[in-house]
Design a protein around this motif. Sequence first.
Motif, PDB file in Angstrom:
ATOM      1  N   CYS A   1      -6.673  10.289   0.466  1.00  0.00           N
ATOM      2  CA  CYS A   1      -6.855   9.357   1.577  1.00  0.00           C
ATOM      3  C   CYS A   1      -7.142  10.145   2.863  1.00  0.00           C
ATOM      4  CB  CYS A   1      -5.607   8.494   1.757  1.00  0.00           C
ATOM      5  SG  CYS A   1      -5.708   7.350   3.150  1.00  0.00           S
ATOM      6  N   VAL A   2      -8.126   9.723   3.622  1.00  0.00           N
ATOM      7  CA  VAL A   2      -8.517  10.436   4.835  1.00  0.00           C
ATOM      8  C   VAL A   2      -7.471  10.301   5.944  1.00  0.00           C
ATOM      9  CG1 VAL A   2     -10.983  10.250   4.360  1.00  0.00           C
ATOM     10  CG2 VAL A   2      -9.831   8.435   5.645  1.00  0.00           C
ATOM     11  N   TYR A   3      -6.602   9.292   5.857  1.00  0.00           N
ATOM     12  CA  TYR A   3      -5.603   9.084   6.896  1.00  0.00           C
ATOM     13  C   TYR A   3      -4.270   9.746   6.568  1.00  0.00           C
ATOM     14  CZ  TYR A   3      -8.962   5.564   8.352  1.00  0.00           C
ATOM     15  OH  TYR A   3     -10.099   4.921   8.744  1.00  0.00           O
TER      16      TYR A   3
ATOM     17  N   PHE B   1      -9.081   3.987  -2.133  1.00  0.00           N
ATOM     18  CA  PHE B   1      -8.217   3.354  -3.123  1.00  0.00           C
ATOM     19  C   PHE B   1      -7.112   2.539  -2.454  1.00  0.00           C
ATOM     20  CE2 PHE B   1      -4.291   3.628  -5.662  1.00  0.00           C
ATOM     21  CZ  PHE B   1      -4.690   2.918  -6.783  1.00  0.00           C
ATOM     22  N   CYS B   2      -6.526   3.086  -1.392  1.00  0.00           N
ATOM     23  CA  CYS B   2      -5.426   2.384  -0.740  1.00  0.00           C
ATOM     24  C   CYS B   2      -5.888   1.089  -0.087  1.00  0.00           C
ATOM     25  CB  CYS B   2      -4.745   3.282   0.280  1.00  0.00           C
ATOM     26  SG  CYS B   2      -5.829   3.869   1.599  1.00  0.00           S
ATOM     27  N   GLU B   3      -7.175   1.010   0.287  1.00  0.00           N
ATOM     28  CA  GLU B   3      -7.709  -0.229   0.848  1.00  0.00           C
ATOM     29  C   GLU B   3      -7.871  -1.302  -0.221  1.00  0.00           C
ATOM     30  OE1 GLU B   3     -10.457   1.124   4.611  1.00  0.00           O
ATOM     31  OE2 GLU B   3     -11.305   1.367   2.610  1.00  0.00           O
ATOM     32  N   VAL B   4      -8.350  -0.877  -1.377  1.00  0.00           N
ATOM     33  CA  VAL B   4      -8.559  -1.845  -2.459  1.00  0.00           C
ATOM     34  C   VAL B   4      -7.235  -2.374  -2.975  1.00  0.00           C
ATOM     35  CG1 VAL B   4      -9.469  -2.143  -4.801  1.00  0.00           C
ATOM     36  CG2 VAL B   4     -10.759  -0.812  -3.119  1.00  0.00           C
ATOM     37  N   ILE B   5      -6.268  -1.500  -3.162  1.00  0.00           N
ATOM     38  CA  ILE B   5      -4.991  -1.918  -3.728  1.00  0.00           C
ATOM     39  C   ILE B   5      -4.186  -2.761  -2.746  1.00  0.00           C
ATOM     40  CG2 ILE B   5      -3.440  -0.044  -3.014  1.00  0.00           C
ATOM     41  CD1 ILE B   5      -2.529   0.096  -5.956  1.00  0.00           C
TER      42      ILE B   5
ATOM     43  N   SER C   1      -2.407  -6.251  -4.660  1.00  0.00           N
ATOM     44  CA  SER C   1      -1.195  -5.735  -4.015  1.00  0.00           C
ATOM     45  C   SER C   1       0.053  -5.981  -4.857  1.00  0.00           C
ATOM     46  CB  SER C   1      -1.033  -6.364  -2.633  1.00  0.00           C
ATOM     47  OG  SER C   1      -0.949  -7.780  -2.730  1.00  0.00           O
ATOM     48  N   ARG C   2       0.099  -7.078  -5.583  1.00  0.00           N
ATOM     49  CA  ARG C   2       1.287  -7.355  -6.401  1.00  0.00           C
ATOM     50  C   ARG C   2       1.403  -6.428  -7.600  1.00  0.00           C
ATOM     51  NH1 ARG C   2      -0.629 -13.291  -8.112  1.00  0.00           N
ATOM     52  NH2 ARG C   2      -1.436 -13.116  -5.982  1.00  0.00           N
ATOM     53  N   TRP C   3       0.286  -5.743  -7.929  1.00  0.00           N
ATOM     54  CA  TRP C   3       0.288  -4.790  -9.047  1.00  0.00           C
ATOM     55  C   TRP C   3       0.362  -3.348  -8.574  1.00  0.00           C
ATOM     56  CZ3 TRP C   3      -0.050  -6.655 -14.103  1.00  0.00           C
ATOM     57  CH2 TRP C   3      -0.375  -8.018 -14.229  1.00  0.00           C
ATOM     58  N   ALA C   4       0.539  -3.127  -7.283  1.00  0.00           N
ATOM     59  CA  ALA C   4       0.435  -1.774  -6.722  1.00  0.00           C
ATOM     60  C   ALA C   4       1.378  -0.790  -7.402  1.00  0.00           C
ATOM     61  CB  ALA C   4       0.705  -1.830  -5.215  1.00  0.00           C
ATOM     62  N   GLY C   5       2.651  -1.144  -7.578  1.00  0.00           N
ATOM     63  CA  GLY C   5       3.629  -0.226  -8.159  1.00  0.00           C
ATOM     64  C   GLY C   5       3.251   0.242  -9.562  1.00  0.00           C
TER      65      GLY C   5
ATOM     66  N   ALA D   1       0.350   6.831   3.784  1.00  0.00           N
ATOM     67  CA  ALA D   1       1.292   5.907   4.419  1.00  0.00           C
ATOM     68  C   ALA D   1       1.184   4.509   3.840  1.00  0.00           C
ATOM     69  CB  ALA D   1       1.026   5.876   5.925  1.00  0.00           C
ATOM     70  N   ARG D   2      -0.027   4.066   3.508  1.00  0.00           N
ATOM     71  CA  ARG D   2      -0.191   2.696   3.003  1.00  0.00           C
ATOM     72  C   ARG D   2       0.379   2.548   1.596  1.00  0.00           C
ATOM     73  NH1 ARG D   2      -5.548   0.420   4.687  1.00  0.00           N
ATOM     74  NH2 ARG D   2      -4.323  -0.302   6.446  1.00  0.00           N
ATOM     75  N   LEU D   3       0.192   3.551   0.742  1.00  0.00           N
ATOM     76  CA  LEU D   3       0.772   3.487  -0.607  1.00  0.00           C
ATOM     77  C   LEU D   3       2.294   3.494  -0.531  1.00  0.00           C
ATOM     78  CD1 LEU D   3      -1.582   5.831  -2.695  1.00  0.00           C
ATOM     79  CD2 LEU D   3      -1.658   3.344  -2.474  1.00  0.00           C
ATOM     80  N   ASN D   4       2.830   4.294   0.390  1.00  0.00           N
ATOM     81  CA  ASN D   4       4.288   4.309   0.570  1.00  0.00           C
ATOM     82  C   ASN D   4       4.806   2.941   1.025  1.00  0.00           C
ATOM     83  OD1 ASN D   4       5.232   6.920  -0.174  1.00  0.00           O
ATOM     84  ND2 ASN D   4       4.225   7.773   1.646  1.00  0.00           N
ATOM     85  N   GLU D   5       4.034   2.272   1.867  1.00  0.00           N
ATOM     86  CA  GLU D   5       4.429   0.940   2.307  1.00  0.00           C
ATOM     87  C   GLU D   5       4.522  -0.024   1.122  1.00  0.00           C
ATOM     88  OE1 GLU D   5       1.749  -0.451   5.254  1.00  0.00           O
ATOM     89  OE2 GLU D   5       2.268   1.119   6.721  1.00  0.00           O
TER      90      GLU D   5
END
Length: 682
Positions: free
Chosen positions: A553-555, A584-588, A594-598, A615-619
């Motif tokens: 992730c670029v961020y 990837f983090c934007e799509v998920i 989002s409900r399948w992220a984990g 940071a977004r995946l951690n969220e």
Amino acid sequence: MAAARVSMPGATDTNLEFADYSLYSNLSDDELMQLAIERSIADAQNSGSGTENSKTPVALNRPAGPRRAPPSNSLQQQPEPAACPANPTRETMNPQYLSSISHFMTGYGKRMVVYRKHDGSIMQVVPEPEEEIEPIVKAISEGDVGSVRLMVKQPGCNLLKPNKDGWIPLHEAAYYGQDQCIKIILRAQPGMINQRTLKEQTALMIAVTREHLACVECLLEKGADSDITNKERETPLYKACEKENPAMVAMLLNYGASVNKSCIQGWTALHESVCRNNVEICEMLMKAGAKVSMPNMYGITPIFVAAQSGKVDALRMLLKNGADLNSQAADGATALYEACKNGHEKTVEFLLSQNADANKPGKTGLLPIHIAAQRGNDSTDFFNFGCTHKNVRATNIISMLIPATSKARVRRTGISPLHLAAERNRNDILEVLIEAGFDVNAMLSEDRSMMYEDRRSTALYFAVMNNNTDASTMLLKAGANPNLDTFNPLLVALRQGCIQTATLLVEHGADVNAYIPTHPTTFPASVMFCMKYLTLLKYLMDNGCDALSCFNCVYGSNPHPPIKTRCNPRYDPDEVVEKACVQFCEVISTENYSRWAGPIIDVLLDYVGHVKLCARLNEHLDSYHEWQCIKEKAIPPRPLMQLCRQKIRKVLGIKRLKKIHRLPVPPRLIKFLKHQEREQNF
């Protein structure tokens, strides 16, 4: 009893539908008419504007005589209509009250007239005044030759007086087949012999249509013109061919009927006879000078008609008399092309035996083999009785066309018959074409590919798009390359969630890291299409899909900007859409995933070494308490066994991993390298 129908321009029809047959089958003709009137009144009242006129019952005739009791639950609640005069009065016929007049016919054939007001309500329904039948017409219809002879001699008898349809007594005599009456009438008035009705029918045309041979002979002997046409520009000879009456055709030809005169559609008598496969009449027309290659308004010659309708006997006769076997219609179609299109196996066989050109394309560029490959495209064929017979017939036609068709000519058309067979799910034809050596990797030409929004190119793509596993298997086993299309067929299978097709494509070398050129992403598009199917996702990872790119992730740990909703420039041309790669983090983070992220992140972590979640995946992982273990799994350092497994897999490569069971390696190690050391439930 047929249902009565009331119709008029600009007004709603009042119907006793055919579904009411059992309910009203006991009603007389007058009772049925009365019911239609009463329903019309009810409809007018229900749709009225609420004025006093719309609420007041309309005065109607009451049918005379006793009325039979209606069936139960049908007409018992109908209101009794008030009486009114049988004929419209001068007041009711006043234009300021009258809006329109319409006609309908009852089930017994009685003609009725309906008078309506401007608001659509019925003023009057009365029987249509019947035209008074002339005595001479009645005598003709009854075959009373003596009375006709006497009436003709009377001074007041007008043989030229037409009825409302333009018929004179001569037409009536021809209609009823009264040749003696024809002779009597023409002896008195010989000049009327070619007089026409309002439909431009002569007495000769009527006699031919009714197949009264004696009347036809009588009229021709008296000098009737055999070339006068009706409104459709059909000649009596054309009608005789339509009736398939050789004696009548011969008689007309003997009296000089024009054999090449065409109707309003350009069809000649020969066209009509060929269509009906009447070889006897065809030969008579040919001897009389019929042109075998005369086209109709669409450029269709008689030989084309014979091939189109599968009339082999007529086709053989035409070729014997010099017809052009490879003539083309206005749309470029040949006789062979049309026979293939309509599935006439015997006709195709005969045409090929006469050296018909199988490499002449129509205006669409398709050859006969193309049209045969796509024949039977209607999905209802699979449910119709006799479908198997149709398929066998189409396959036989393809088998006959293959040796007569140039593969180089097929390539120049820009489309292979394999494409059409795969598109229409014609597995039987697909198998025959593959066995004949047609290129399974043939690509659509650019102009044909642009006809599809996804720019598909291969027959395999069509098969996968139709979720046709059998066709896909045949093509792949024959050597089809699954990576030739702009939009990889594997992505189609993943989007459809078809595990069988997806595994089949991967086993034959489909790129598990496929991307979409028009929608760039920083990770494989194949991952995006199977996020909801964790079994498929794991299968892709086992076969070399790039999991590491999903964590680049670029961020990083920095705050992520909000996800922008991209507008479609097709519908919002003023909106400028940046061609930025989607991460990837934007799509998920979208609502769909989002409900399948984990679970998704959990699967991907099994196929990477040291990674750092953005940071977004951690969220996402912090949003559910149950996902904390997944977050802990990503915290470095990763277990040494995991790092070793990744290193070994990278060194061996996917191709060697697929064949590792052939090497002298412990089964436990094989399971470990394939992530099969423990059962995982998804």
